[in-house]
Design an enzyme around this catalytic site. Structure first.
Site, short mmCIF file in Angstrom:
data_model
loop_
_atom_site.label_atom_id
_atom_site.label_comp_id
_atom_site.label_asym_id
_atom_site.label_seq_id
_atom_site.Cartn_x
_atom_site.Cartn_y
_atom_site.Cartn_z
N ASP A 51 0.84 -1.20 0.00
CA ASP A 51 0.00 0.00 0.00
C ASP A 51 0.88 1.25 0.00
O ASP A 51 0.36 2.38 -0.06
CB ASP A 51 -1.00 -0.02 1.17
CG ASP A 51 -0.33 -0.10 2.52
OD1 ASP A 51 0.91 -0.22 2.58
OD2 ASP A 51 -1.06 -0.06 3.54
N SER A 52 2.21 1.06 0.02
CA SER A 52 3.13 2.18 -0.19
C SER A 52 2.93 2.76 -1.60
O SER A 52 3.44 3.85 -1.90
CB SER A 52 4.58 1.74 -0.01
OG SER A 52 4.85 0.57 -0.76
N ASP A 90 -1.07 -6.16 -0.26
CA ASP A 90 -1.48 -5.52 1.00
C ASP A 90 -2.99 -5.31 1.02
O ASP A 90 -3.56 -4.78 0.05
CB ASP A 90 -0.83 -4.13 1.13
CG ASP A 90 0.43 -4.16 1.98
OD1 ASP A 90 0.62 -5.11 2.76
OD2 ASP A 90 1.22 -3.20 1.85
N LYS A 120 -1.33 -9.43 2.84
CA LYS A 120 -0.60 -8.99 4.04
C LYS A 120 -1.50 -8.05 4.83
O LYS A 120 -2.21 -7.23 4.24
CB LYS A 120 0.71 -8.29 3.66
CG LYS A 120 1.46 -7.73 4.87
CD LYS A 120 2.93 -7.41 4.56
CE LYS A 120 3.19 -6.12 3.86
NZ LYS A 120 2.73 -4.91 4.58
N GLU A 122 -1.55 -5.57 8.55
CA GLU A 122 -0.76 -4.96 9.62
C GLU A 122 -1.45 -5.17 10.97
O GLU A 122 -2.64 -4.91 11.10
CB GLU A 122 -0.61 -3.45 9.36
CG GLU A 122 0.19 -3.13 8.13
CD GLU A 122 0.38 -1.63 7.91
OE1 GLU A 122 -0.01 -0.83 8.80
OE2 GLU A 122 0.91 -1.26 6.86
N GLU A 189 9.02 -4.28 10.62
CA GLU A 189 9.48 -3.00 10.06
C GLU A 189 10.05 -2.09 11.15
O GLU A 189 9.40 -1.84 12.18
CB GLU A 189 8.30 -2.31 9.35
CG GLU A 189 8.69 -0.97 8.73
CD GLU A 189 7.69 -0.43 7.72
OE1 GLU A 189 6.72 -1.13 7.37
OE2 GLU A 189 7.89 0.72 7.26
O1 KIV Z 1 3.62 -1.17 1.67
C1 KIV Z 1 4.82 -1.51 1.73
O2 KIV Z 1 5.65 -1.17 0.89
C2 KIV Z 1 5.23 -2.34 2.86
C3 KIV Z 1 6.69 -2.63 3.02
C4 KIV Z 1 7.39 -1.43 3.53
C5 KIV Z 1 6.94 -3.81 3.86
O3 KIV Z 1 4.41 -2.76 3.64
#
Ligand code: KIV
Length: 271
Positions: A51-52, A90, A120, A122, A189
């Site tokens: 989600d980055s 994510d 994934k 969090e 992280e």
């Molecule tokens: O969204 C992302 O890029 C991440 C990584 C930093 C692990 O969750």
């Protein structure tokens, strides 16, 4: 012998064998077809449709605004590009927290519409119902502890997490809990290297670090940071392998010069 080189496709089982045999796992982010093709061809083990993308692709300050449909757009572009690596997607903010039915619906939408291989999420014990429900549908789940950017307004800053004993103990408990629930791996992280090493030793599943030191089972970074496309983000844990912002800026300046001067296109570059 390298397990990842021997197999045709990287699966969660291959990743487990890699941990069991002490072979490090490589993971990078990808959000589009062209970049994913390059990274997969290079032999990356896992691509994370993170989600980055909210920061890197859309220019938002946080990861919070990205939607489920936008994640699916990015994930399906990545899936069309890869031949070997495992693609983890994510679950975006608001698509799984506090509501396991919603978590399952979001996951099924991702799996059906993008073709991703795993998701994934969090958080630790507080999202256990969501994790349990998604796992019950047969979808592999990667956990994510330490600095969890979807909770940025709770933390207030992006500084190192779990430096204090109480938070470190909770993180260790959460990591064991995620393993017991059935997660196939976890990301840690921005936490002290010593704590990451302790967690990695305590778990049988692979632990992938970002800013978590060397004593983990693998490393993940944001590709645009690694390649120097994001120019001003330079945390201590980042290693840059290219300075693409500068390289591409210089190439663009040259193109502009050639267009303005009439040098481009030349006789060979026309029909
Ligand atoms: O969204 C992302 O890029 C991440 C990584 C930093 C692990 O969750």
């Amino acid at each position: 012998m390298s397990i990842s080189k021997e197999v045709k496709r990287i699966t969660t089982h291959v990743l487990q064998s890699m941990k069991d045999n002490g072979e490090k796992i490589s993971m990078l982010t990808a959000y589009d077809y062209s970049m994913a093709r390059i990274l997969d061809a290079a032999g990356i083990d896992i691509l994370l449709v993170g989600d980055s993308a909210s920061n890197v692709m859309a220019g938002h300050e946080t990861t919070l605004p990205i939607t489920l449909d936008q994640m699916i757009y990015h994930a399906s572009s990545v899936i069309r590009a890869v031949k070997k690596c495992l693609v983890v997607v994510d679950l975006p903010f608001g698509s799984y927290q506090g509501n396991s039915t919603k978590a399952l619906a979001s996951t099924i939408k991702i799996m059906k519409e993008s073709g991703g291989h795993a998701v994934k999420m969090e958080g630790g014990i507080e999202i256990e119902d969501s994790i349990r429900r998604v796992l019950s549908a047969g979808v592999p789940v990667m956990g994510h502890l330490g600095l969890t950017p979807q909770s940025i307004y709770k933390f207030g800053t992006y500084t190192v997490r779990a430096k204090e004993e109480e938070e470190a103990q909770k993180l260790l408990r959460d990591a064991k809990h995620l393993e017991a629930l059935g997660c196939f791996a976890i990301v840690l992280e921005k936490i002290p290297a010593q704590l990451a090493a302790e967690v990695t030793k305590a778990l049988t599943i692979p632990v992938i670090g970002i800013g978590a030191g060397p004593d983990v089972d693998g490393q993940v970074l944001v590709t645009h940071d690694v390649m120097g496309i994001t120019k001003d983000f330079k945390p201590r844990f980042l290693r840059r392998y290219l300075e693409l912002f500068d390289t591409m800026k210089a190439a663009t300046e040259e193109y502009i010069r050639d267009v303005k001067s009439g040098d481009f296109p030349n006789k060979k570059e026309q029909y």
